[in-house]
Design an enzyme around this catalytic site. Structure first.
Site, PDB file in Angstrom:
ATOM      1  N   SER A 133       0.828  -1.192   0.000  1.00  0.00           N
ATOM      2  CA  SER A 133       0.000   0.000   0.000  1.00  0.00           C
ATOM      3  C   SER A 133       0.871   1.254   0.000  1.00  0.00           C
ATOM      4  CB  SER A 133      -0.952  -0.073   1.204  1.00  0.00           C
ATOM      5  OG  SER A 133      -1.926   0.926   1.156  1.00  0.00           O
TER       6      SER A 133
ATOM      7  N   HIS B  82      -2.403  -1.396  -4.400  1.00  0.00           N
ATOM      8  CA  HIS B  82      -3.861  -1.433  -4.528  1.00  0.00           C
ATOM      9  C   HIS B  82      -4.371   0.001  -4.536  1.00  0.00           C
ATOM     10  CE1 HIS B  82      -4.512  -1.725   0.170  1.00  0.00           C
ATOM     11  NE2 HIS B  82      -3.878  -0.620  -0.185  1.00  0.00           N
TER      12      HIS B  82
END
Length: 196
Positions: A96, A121
């Site tokens: 992330s 993501h």
């Protein structure tokens, strides 16, 4: 409990907590969730080491599941602001927001240990229960802007197109060290400590 290291000096023994001792060697540990307090500590260390000697590299070891976008971008902006090159070394995982930070190291100086993982993501966000529709629309618009910003950074750092990043980040996209190297987020997989 933080380990203590004892060094022999000409004036006797000196004890350091392990992180202070690593800082003497220009090593910063970025571990755990990215949040404001952790980011402030990392930023302060980056600024201190750059002020101490901006001609020497700084070594940022990364092992994080990600976290706050604003805290992470503050770290990235500081890495880009200072004169010292920041070498990034991923150990464990960079996921992330961690991928944004780790891939923002100096080009040619972004490393990963063989069994570490990378994950990109789309950013997550939300509005708590009982939120007005107008506030939900504002939050959704902000989330879309944030996603575009992060995708552009990842594209710049990897050499991929924004469209490719957008498609791959639609869901959690995990990569091994070899896959991360092929993707362009790192420059080398390190089998041993050969940083110079």
């Amino acid at each position: 409990m933080i380990p203590v290291v004892i060094e022999q000096t000409s004036r006797g023994e000196r004890s350091y907590d392990i992180y202070s001792r690593l800082l003497k060697d220009r090593i910063i540990m970025l571990t755990g969730p990215v949040e404001d307090n952790m980011a402030n500590s990392v930023i302060a260390q980056l600024l201190f080491l750059d002020a101490q000697d901006s001609t020497k590299d700084i070594y940022l070891y990364v092992n994080t599941p990600g976290g706050s976008v604003s805290a992470g971008l503050a770290i990235v902006d500081t890495m880009n602001f200072i004169k010292s090159d920041v070498q990034t070394i991923v150990m464990g995982m960079a996921a992330s927001m961690g991928t944004i930070i780790a891939s923002s190291g100096a080009k040619g100086k972004r490393f990963m240990l063989p069994n570490a993982e990378y994950m990109i993501h789309q950013p997550m966000g939300g509005t708590g229960g009982g939120t007005q529709q107008t506030d939900m629309a504002i939050a959704a618009e902000h989330l879309l802007k944030t996603r575009k910003t992060l995708e552009q950074i990842l594209a710049d750092n990897s050499g991929k197109t924004v469209e490719q990043i957008h498609a791959d980040a639609e869901r959690d996209y995990w990569m091994s060290a070899e896959e991360t190297l092929a993707y362009g987020f790192i420059d080398e997989i390190m089998a041993n400590n050969n940083l110079s």
